[in-house]
Design a protein around this motif. Structure first.
Motif, PDB file in Angstrom:
ATOM      1  N   LYS A 145       4.081  -3.276  -0.404  1.00 43.72           N
ATOM      2  CA  LYS A 145       4.284  -3.191  -1.851  1.00 43.72           C
ATOM      3  C   LYS A 145       3.939  -1.778  -2.289  1.00 43.72           C
ATOM      4  CE  LYS A 145       2.896  -8.021  -2.569  1.00 43.72           C
ATOM      5  NZ  LYS A 145       2.550  -8.320  -1.177  1.00 43.72           N
ATOM      6  N   LYS A 146       4.613  -1.281  -3.337  1.00 43.71           N
ATOM      7  CA  LYS A 146       4.432   0.114  -3.737  1.00 43.71           C
ATOM      8  C   LYS A 146       4.332   0.231  -5.254  1.00 43.71           C
ATOM      9  CE  LYS A 146       7.461   1.570   0.059  1.00 43.71           C
ATOM     10  NZ  LYS A 146       8.784   2.166   0.366  1.00 43.71           N
ATOM     11  N   ASN A 147       3.477   1.142  -5.681  1.00 41.21           N
ATOM     12  CA  ASN A 147       3.408   1.515  -7.097  1.00 41.21           C
ATOM     13  C   ASN A 147       4.394   2.658  -7.305  1.00 41.21           C
ATOM     14  OD1 ASN A 147       2.723   2.091  -9.696  1.00 41.21           O
ATOM     15  ND2 ASN A 147       0.675   2.847  -9.257  1.00 41.21           N
ATOM     16  N   MET A 148       5.470   2.368  -8.031  1.00 36.63           N
ATOM     17  CA  MET A 148       6.561   3.349  -8.145  1.00 36.63           C
ATOM     18  C   MET A 148       6.474   4.199  -9.415  1.00 36.63           C
ATOM     19  SD  MET A 148       8.260   2.677  -5.386  1.00 36.63           S
ATOM     20  CE  MET A 148       9.970   3.167  -5.464  1.00 36.63           C
ATOM     21  N   GLY A 149       5.565   3.866 -10.318  1.00 35.57           N
ATOM     22  CA  GLY A 149       5.469   4.632 -11.552  1.00 35.57           C
ATOM     23  C   GLY A 149       4.704   3.866 -12.601  1.00 35.57           C
ATOM     24  N   LYS A 150       4.729   4.366 -13.813  1.00 36.31           N
ATOM     25  CA  LYS A 150       3.942   3.789 -14.903  1.00 36.31           C
ATOM     26  C   LYS A 150       4.273   2.329 -15.153  1.00 36.31           C
ATOM     27  CE  LYS A 150       2.872   4.466 -19.814  1.00 36.31           C
ATOM     28  NZ  LYS A 150       3.161   5.273 -21.032  1.00 36.31           N
ATOM     29  N   HIS A 151       5.556   1.968 -15.090  1.00 37.33           N
ATOM     30  CA  HIS A 151       5.972   0.618 -15.463  1.00 37.33           C
ATOM     31  C   HIS A 151       6.556  -0.184 -14.305  1.00 37.33           C
ATOM     32  CE1 HIS A 151       5.323   1.418 -19.700  1.00 37.33           C
ATOM     33  NE2 HIS A 151       6.091   2.480 -19.641  1.00 37.33           N
ATOM     34  N   ILE A 152       6.706   0.409 -13.124  1.00 37.50           N
ATOM     35  CA  ILE A 152       7.503  -0.217 -12.071  1.00 37.50           C
ATOM     36  C   ILE A 152       6.688  -0.452 -10.805  1.00 37.50           C
ATOM     37  CG2 ILE A 152       9.589   0.010 -10.667  1.00 37.50           C
ATOM     38  CD1 ILE A 152      10.616   1.926 -12.900  1.00 37.50           C
ATOM     39  N   TYR A 153       6.821  -1.659 -10.279  1.00 33.16           N
ATOM     40  CA  TYR A 153       6.161  -2.046  -9.038  1.00 33.16           C
ATOM     41  C   TYR A 153       7.244  -2.505  -8.078  1.00 33.16           C
ATOM     42  CZ  TYR A 153       2.127  -3.700  -6.323  1.00 33.16           C
ATOM     43  OH  TYR A 153       1.155  -3.861  -5.378  1.00 33.16           O
ATOM     44  N   MET A 154       7.082  -2.193  -6.780  1.00 37.16           N
ATOM     45  CA  MET A 154       8.126  -2.531  -5.815  1.00 37.16           C
ATOM     46  C   MET A 154       7.601  -3.400  -4.685  1.00 37.16           C
ATOM     47  SD  MET A 154      10.750  -0.104  -3.709  1.00 37.16           S
ATOM     48  CE  MET A 154      12.123  -0.856  -2.829  1.00 37.16           C
ATOM     49  N   TYR A 155       8.308  -4.510  -4.435  1.00 35.43           N
ATOM     50  CA  TYR A 155       8.108  -5.342  -3.245  1.00 35.43           C
ATOM     51  C   TYR A 155       9.191  -4.928  -2.246  1.00 35.43           C
ATOM     52  CZ  TYR A 155       4.863  -8.441  -5.715  1.00 35.43           C
ATOM     53  OH  TYR A 155       3.770  -8.961  -6.390  1.00 35.43           O
ATOM     54  N   SER A 156       8.834  -4.056  -1.325  1.00 36.29           N
ATOM     55  CA  SER A 156       9.838  -3.454  -0.443  1.00 36.29           C
ATOM     56  C   SER A 156      10.518  -4.470   0.460  1.00 36.29           C
ATOM     57  CB  SER A 156       9.187  -2.364   0.416  1.00 36.29           C
ATOM     58  OG  SER A 156       8.669  -1.335  -0.390  1.00 36.29           O
ATOM     59  N   ASP A 157       9.783  -5.521   0.880  1.00 36.06           N
ATOM     60  CA  ASP A 157      10.395  -6.457   1.825  1.00 36.06           C
ATOM     61  C   ASP A 157      11.447  -7.355   1.167  1.00 36.06           C
ATOM     62  OD1 ASP A 157       8.518  -7.787   0.362  1.00 36.06           O
ATOM     63  OD2 ASP A 157       7.384  -8.572   2.068  1.00 36.06           O
ATOM     64  N   ARG A 158      11.567  -7.306  -0.158  1.00 40.95           N
ATOM     65  CA  ARG A 158      12.625  -8.063  -0.832  1.00 40.95           C
ATOM     66  C   ARG A 158      13.890  -7.239  -1.014  1.00 40.95           C
ATOM     67  NH1 ARG A 158       8.977 -10.304  -5.870  1.00 40.95           N
ATOM     68  NH2 ARG A 158       7.491 -11.568  -4.668  1.00 40.95           N
ATOM     69  N   CYS A 159      13.831  -5.965  -0.754  1.00 38.96           N
ATOM     70  CA  CYS A 159      14.943  -5.051  -1.031  1.00 38.96           C
ATOM     71  C   CYS A 159      16.119  -5.332  -0.092  1.00 38.96           C
ATOM     72  CB  CYS A 159      14.473  -3.610  -0.876  1.00 38.96           C
ATOM     73  SG  CYS A 159      15.755  -2.377  -1.189  1.00 38.96           S
ATOM     74  N   ILE A 160      17.344  -5.317  -0.638  1.00 44.15           N
ATOM     75  CA  ILE A 160      18.537  -5.517   0.185  1.00 44.15           C
ATOM     76  C   ILE A 160      19.343  -4.224   0.320  1.00 44.15           C
ATOM     77  CG2 ILE A 160      18.691  -7.964  -0.397  1.00 44.15           C
ATOM     78  CD1 ILE A 160      20.954  -7.192  -2.367  1.00 44.15           C
TER      79      ILE A 160
END
Length: 585
Positions: A145-160
């Motif tokens: 999981k990654k903190n991508m910025g002020k408002h955005i969080y990323m669950y990388s393993d869900r990415c297609i």
């Protein structure tokens, strides 16, 4: 016009249009992940492949398979006259099942805890086009999981790896924060070290993400999307007129999303509009009317507070002093009209002022390569300056209303003043506080400020989400928006306050009404409980209805006749029925 046949349906198209765009316009289902009308077309998700046939001019225009019968991407193949496209062919269906199987190989089974559940195309397409079971038995690749910025969080393993987000930061915001890092099944979307997504349009990538990979921190784990109701809104914070969906449940606003309008904001909104609504439920909200008694501000009923406001204006008139009405450009056009009428019933010589017009820098233009006009971030931070100016001009002799700066300089010349505000952030200046010292101030505002301590009467007003009406944007486009949530606490819209004043001045009285009538919406659906504030009985006069007021504007003032003809109404919501089978237990 030339036509193309898609799944047996004949569709007209314009030269250069892609097959998938024609299908989407005609509501023909083609599965799609990487394609978005506002971005370039990499044709890399491969789920939209179909079989194509086209007339062969060398063989008497007989239909023949294109490219020897190979599957072709509908998002990257231009429609041609007489072309036949089949998305339900045996080869196309086999491809869809294969693509879904590959996409789900490393995808975690966390739909029950995913914020995208309920609006996830991976879920939908798995049900519609997938196999229904997995043949993959090896260990899944797990990404962090990654903190991508002020408002955005990323669950990388869900990415297609649809790359919509990367293309957005390259083509629209032109800030290039995102990239594809790694190769093969180790590929992930990432930011450059120490450089998060930080641009005025950043959170549009959350809307673009077709799965639960990029998520809004503000909405994370706050509400299931199938409980949310949508109300058509218009940008209440700038002069852009951007179209919005105001999404809410049980009387509480949860998020704002863009509503596509190709003539104004196309597919996007700015982050300042997306997150500007927090004041709606803030602790700074004015909760009930207040009036000055023995030099102190005390809580009051609506009837008592409005009565004191009327007395203050009549007292100023008896003393030979004028009353000023400052109409904020955050009010709807209908509210501005009704307030002017109410003030003139009390003092026919009331002087009209346009409220403050905050401006922050200059308009910013963003490229919009797939559209013929750029996306604009407006510097003017009020939604309805043109609409309020239209009303004040039409209702003053010679159109000579006065500017806000004039009121600040000359405030001490007036005996009383009605002042409206409804700004989402601090707006009161020291010059204004000093200027209103000594006059009877009737303040109509949404949040508490230093001005409340100077007022004779303070009346709590509704936010943009608690009212309906018309905003006219900087280009002169008049658009209606709908009410979303019930009035918070004991607040009322400025239009309702004006009608209450008219009722009292005419010798009537305010009558308590049960919730659920007009502006007091009971926001519920089966299995849910309405918000607690719906049980408050609010006294009022005639119910403020924007459509009724627009009719009166056209009937009473010739210059406002266009309010019944030129206002753009939002589309009606369609009830979406579930395609899931239900069984009785």
């Amino acid at each position: 016009m030339p036509t193309v046949t898609i799944n047996g349906i004949e569709c007209e198209f314009t030269k250069g249009e892609m097959v998938i765009a024609v299908a989407n316009r005609n509501e023909i289902d083609i599965p799609q992940y990487c394609y978005h009308a506002g971005l370039t077309r990499p044709a890399q998700c491969r789920i939209c492949l179909a079989t194509f046939e086209a007339p062969n001019p060398r063989n008497d225009n007989k239909l023949e398979p294109m490219m020897g019968g190979k599957l072709l991407p509908t998002c990257a193949t231009e429609a041609s006259d007489g072309m036949v496209v089949t998305i339900e062919s045996e080869k196309a269906i086999a491809n869809q099942k294969a693509v879904m199987e590959f996409l789900l190989i490393n995808h975690p089974l966390d739909c029950p805890v995913c914020d995208q559940a309920g609006e996830c195309t991976l879920q939908d397409f798995s049900f519609q086009y997938g196999r229904g079971h997995s043949r993959f038995t090896d260990t899944k690749v797990v990404s962090p999981k990654k903190n991508m910025g002020k408002h955005i969080y990323m669950y990388s393993d869900r990415c297609i790896m649809c790359t919509r987000c990367v293309r957005f930061t390259d083509e629209i915001s032109a800030t290039h924060e995102l990239m594809i890092d790694g190769r093969g099944d180790k590929s992930t979307i990432d930011i450059f070290p120490g450089v998060g997504i930080d641009n005025p349009l950043a959170s549009n990538v959350v809307d673009l993400c077709p799965v639960g990979s990029l998520l809004d921190k503000d909405f994370l784990f706050s509400q299931r999307v199938w409980f949310l109701k949508k109300s058509a809104g218009i940008d209440p914070f700038t002069s852009s007129g951007d179209n919005l969906w105001v999404e809410h449940n049980q009387g509480r606003l949860y998020r704002i999303k863009p509503r596509t309008n190709m003539d104004i904001n196309t597919w996007w909104i700015t982050d300042e509009v997306r997150y500007g609504w927090k004041f709606v439920h803030s602790d700074a909200r004015l909760t009930n009317p207040m009036r000055r008694e023995h030099g102190m501000m005390v809580d009051a009923s609506w009837s008592r507070a409005l009565g004191q406001a009327i007395d203050a204006m009549l007292g100023a008139k008896e003393e030979g002093k004028k009353t000023a009405l400052v109409v904020s450009a955050t009010l709807t056009t209908e509210e501005a009209f009704t307030l002017v009428k109410a003030a003139r019933m009390i003092d026919e010589d009331v002087e009209l002022f346009l409220g403050p017009i905050p401006v922050d820098g200059e308009d910013v233009e963003f490229p919009n390569p797939q559209h013929d006009k750029p996306f604009m971030q407006r510097a003017e931070k009020v939604p309805n300056r043109k609409g309020v100016e239209r009303v004040l001009s039409a209702m003053t002799e010679g159109g000579t209303y006065k500017e806000y700066d004039t009121f600040v300089r000359r405030a001490n010349e007036y005996g009383a003043a009605i002042m409206t505000a409804n700004f989402p952030s601090a707006w009161v200046t020291d010059a204004l506080v000093d200027g209103v010292d000594g006059l009877k101030l009737i303040l109509i505002d949404t949040t508490s400020s230093t001005l409340c301590r100077k007022a004779e009467v303070v009346l709590p007003s509704s936010s943009f989400a608690e009212k309906a009406g018309t905003f006219e944007n900087c280009n002169g486009i008049m658009q209606h928006f709908d009410q979303g949530i019930p009035n918070q606490h004991q607040s009322k819209s400025e239009g309702q306050i004006a009608l209450d004043l008219i009722e009292l001045v005419a010798g009537g009285s305010l009558v308590e009404h049960a919730p659920g009538f007009g502006s007091m919406i009971v926001d519920e659906q089966p299995g849910q409980v309405p918000g607690a504030n719906d049980s408050i009985l609010i006294p009022r006069g005639e119910l403020f209805d924007a459509e009724v007021i627009r009719g009166r504007m056209a009937d009473e003032v010739d210059e406002l006749a266009l309010m019944t003809s030129d206002v753009v109404m939002p589309p009606e919501d369609e009830l979406v029925e579930s395609d899931m089978e239900t069984v009785e237990l």
